[in-house]
Scaffold this motif. Structure first.
Motif, PDB file in Angstrom:
ATOM      1  N   CYS A  77      16.075  -7.593 -17.103  1.00 33.06           N
ATOM      2  CA  CYS A  77      17.232  -7.800 -16.233  1.00 33.06           C
ATOM      3  C   CYS A  77      16.782  -8.063 -14.792  1.00 33.06           C
ATOM      4  CB  CYS A  77      18.151  -6.583 -16.297  1.00 33.06           C
ATOM      5  SG  CYS A  77      19.633  -6.696 -15.277  1.00 33.06           S
ATOM      6  N   LEU A  78      15.847  -7.244 -14.297  1.00 27.01           N
ATOM      7  CA  LEU A  78      15.347  -7.415 -12.941  1.00 27.01           C
ATOM      8  C   LEU A  78      14.671  -8.773 -12.755  1.00 27.01           C
ATOM      9  CD1 LEU A  78      13.898  -3.838 -12.350  1.00 27.01           C
ATOM     10  CD2 LEU A  78      15.828  -4.877 -11.127  1.00 27.01           C
ATOM     11  N   GLU A  79      13.959  -9.229 -13.770  1.00 23.31           N
ATOM     12  CA  GLU A  79      13.332 -10.548 -13.700  1.00 23.31           C
ATOM     13  C   GLU A  79      14.378 -11.630 -13.432  1.00 23.31           C
ATOM     14  OE1 GLU A  79      10.251 -12.210 -14.273  1.00 23.31           O
ATOM     15  OE2 GLU A  79       9.215 -10.327 -13.861  1.00 23.31           O
ATOM     16  N   SER A  80      15.553 -11.498 -14.049  1.00 25.70           N
ATOM     17  CA  SER A  80      16.593 -12.494 -13.822  1.00 25.70           C
ATOM     18  C   SER A  80      17.284 -12.272 -12.483  1.00 25.70           C
ATOM     19  CB  SER A  80      17.614 -12.478 -14.969  1.00 25.70           C
ATOM     20  OG  SER A  80      18.403 -11.304 -14.975  1.00 25.70           O
ATOM     21  N   VAL A  81      17.511 -11.014 -12.105  1.00 25.79           N
ATOM     22  CA  VAL A  81      18.211 -10.723 -10.852  1.00 25.79           C
ATOM     23  C   VAL A  81      17.413 -11.217  -9.644  1.00 25.79           C
ATOM     24  CG1 VAL A  81      18.898  -8.825  -9.322  1.00 25.79           C
ATOM     25  CG2 VAL A  81      19.596  -8.804 -11.729  1.00 25.79           C
ATOM     26  N   PHE A  82      16.089 -11.037  -9.680  1.00 27.94           N
ATOM     27  CA  PHE A  82      15.298 -11.477  -8.538  1.00 27.94           C
ATOM     28  C   PHE A  82      15.097 -12.990  -8.508  1.00 27.94           C
ATOM     29  CE2 PHE A  82      14.345  -6.993  -7.943  1.00 27.94           C
ATOM     30  CZ  PHE A  82      14.397  -6.904  -6.564  1.00 27.94           C
ATOM     31  N   ARG A  83      15.722 -13.694  -9.432  1.00 26.29           N
ATOM     32  CA  ARG A  83      15.784 -15.158  -9.382  1.00 26.29           C
ATOM     33  C   ARG A  83      17.146 -15.650  -8.876  1.00 26.29           C
ATOM     34  NH1 ARG A  83      11.986 -14.254 -13.427  1.00 26.29           N
ATOM     35  NH2 ARG A  83      10.357 -15.834 -13.636  1.00 26.29           N
ATOM     36  N   LEU A  84      18.025 -14.736  -8.502  1.00 23.22           N
ATOM     37  CA  LEU A  84      19.325 -15.148  -7.980  1.00 23.22           C
ATOM     38  C   LEU A  84      19.159 -16.011  -6.741  1.00 23.22           C
ATOM     39  CD1 LEU A  84      21.276 -11.768  -8.288  1.00 23.22           C
ATOM     40  CD2 LEU A  84      21.746 -13.850  -9.596  1.00 23.22           C
ATOM     41  N   ASP A  85      20.027 -17.015  -6.604  1.00 24.85           N
ATOM     42  CA  ASP A  85      19.951 -17.876  -5.428  1.00 24.85           C
ATOM     43  C   ASP A  85      20.873 -17.394  -4.304  1.00 24.85           C
ATOM     44  OD1 ASP A  85      22.525 -18.661  -6.232  1.00 24.85           O
ATOM     45  OD2 ASP A  85      21.840 -20.562  -7.083  1.00 24.85           O
ATOM     46  N   TYR A  86      21.478 -16.240  -4.470  1.00 23.61           N
ATOM     47  CA  TYR A  86      22.350 -15.677  -3.429  1.00 23.61           C
ATOM     48  C   TYR A  86      21.492 -15.239  -2.243  1.00 23.61           C
ATOM     49  CZ  TYR A  86      26.334 -13.188  -1.470  1.00 23.61           C
ATOM     50  OH  TYR A  86      27.363 -12.775  -0.647  1.00 23.61           O
TER      51      TYR A  86
END
Length: 346
Positions: free
Chosen positions: A26-35
């Motif tokens: 989950c963190l791997e995807s969250v730290f790819r957020l473009d926000y």
């Protein structure tokens, strides 16, 4: 992309309990957020599998991350996120006071809640941390057994800005193992007469999603797997009720805010959900539910009905009688007795 000028800070709040592998994915995807402006809070509910140590090792870049072959995103190894990721670690008391005032720019906050406080209790520790700091516009409650597309958070914030009266916003939840199938569009419609929710869009094709207005008209509450709430909502409505431990917290929260805040749905905000891995729950079949999941589902059906829909108690009791008969038909005698004990208040 969200306009950086108009972007409020968001705390992404993830609750972990004995599920470090899911949480790291989950963190791997969250730290790819473009926000452009977000911080991540991981609240650990007294895990006994070494979760926090493994998450810290991941953040320091000491462990390799191998994404599951089943992952709908399948991040290529050639595009790793930048590590190490700076983090701070607090116990519950420190977190609820707002932590270190000088740690404003630390991207990852790890919180030891000190006990298995359940879904509401564990998340509430993180919400108290955010409220104590006061430097945010929204909190995104995100299940640890999810992965998210890079633009998901931006889509949710944008929808909240389009609908100023909204206090909560849901996303398009797709099945992690079947990403072409919908688990829920935004949330669920609740049948107060039976005391059961029905996920909007369940099992329909992801490329055949219902319109936003139609979903928002049908929503009784936002699904807790992906739930963006505003600072104003938190300050006026309060935290989640901890009487439930798991299930029905989102409905209770929405009911407490009814008449003051509306619900929103961001169609393009896509989250993939493994669903219930830590407690053995599934929406598709009661046969696949763990006994723990079954217990809280039945118990909290009565709790939320007594609290918000007392006029519906007779029909909810009738529905539970049918549930008893169904458990007996399936040979689940112990669960039939469990339901009867719950109904009798034992």
């Amino acid at each position: 992309m969200v306009d950086p000028v108009s972007s409020a800070r968001v705390y992404v709040l993830i609750l972990n309990w004995n599920g470090w592998a899911d949480t790291i994915e989950c963190l791997e995807s969250v730290f790819r957020l473009d926000y452009p402006d977000f911080r991540v809070i991981v609240c650990d509910n007294d895990s006994h599998d070494g979760s926090l140590e493994r998450i810290k090792a991941w953040a320091r870049g000491e462990t390799e991350v191998t994404m599951s072959k089943r992952s709908p995103l399948r991040y290529p190894a050639s595009q790793p996120i930048a590590r190490p990721i700076a983090f701070v670690e607090y116990d519950r008391e420190q977190a609820e006071r707002g932590g270190d005032p000088g740690a404003e720019d630390v991207p990852l906050i790890l919180i030891r809640t000190g006990a298995n406080l359940g879904f509401a209790g564990g998340n509430n520790v993180g919400l108290r941390y955010a409220l104590a700091r006061g430097d945010f516009g929204y909190v995104w409650l995100l299940n640890s057994d999810t992965v998210t597309e890079p633009d998901t958070l931006g889509c949710m914030v944008r929808r909240m800005k389009e609908k100023p009266n909204a206090g909560m916003c849901g996303s398009t939840l797709l099945y992690y193992d079947e990403p072409e199938r919908v688990q829920a569009l935004g949330g669920a419609r609740y049948s107060k007469w039976l005391g059961v929710p029905n996920h909007i869009g369940l099992m329909q094709r992801a490329d055949d999603v219902t319109g936003v207005d139609e979903v928002e008209r049908r929503m009784s509450y936002v699904a807790g797997a992906s739930m963006l709430v505003s600072k104003e909502f938190l300050q006026s409505t309060g935290l989640m009720c901890e009487d439930y431990f798991m299930y029905y917290e989102e409905l209770d929260w929405a009911m407490r805010a009814r008449g003051r805040y509306e619900l929103a749905y961001a169609r393009d905000a896509v989250v993939y959900h493994k669903e219930g891995g830590s407690i053995g729950a599934t929406q598709l079949s009661v046969n696949n539910k763990s006994k723990l999941s079954d217990y809280h589902s039945i118990r909290n059906r009565l709790v939320v009905t007594r609290r918000h829909f007392p006029f519906a108690m007779p029909t909810v009791y009738l529905g539970l009688l049918v549930a008893v008969l169904n458990r007996l038909r399936r040979g689940q005698v112990d669960r039939a007795w469990m339901i009867l004990r719950i109904v009798c208040g034992r």
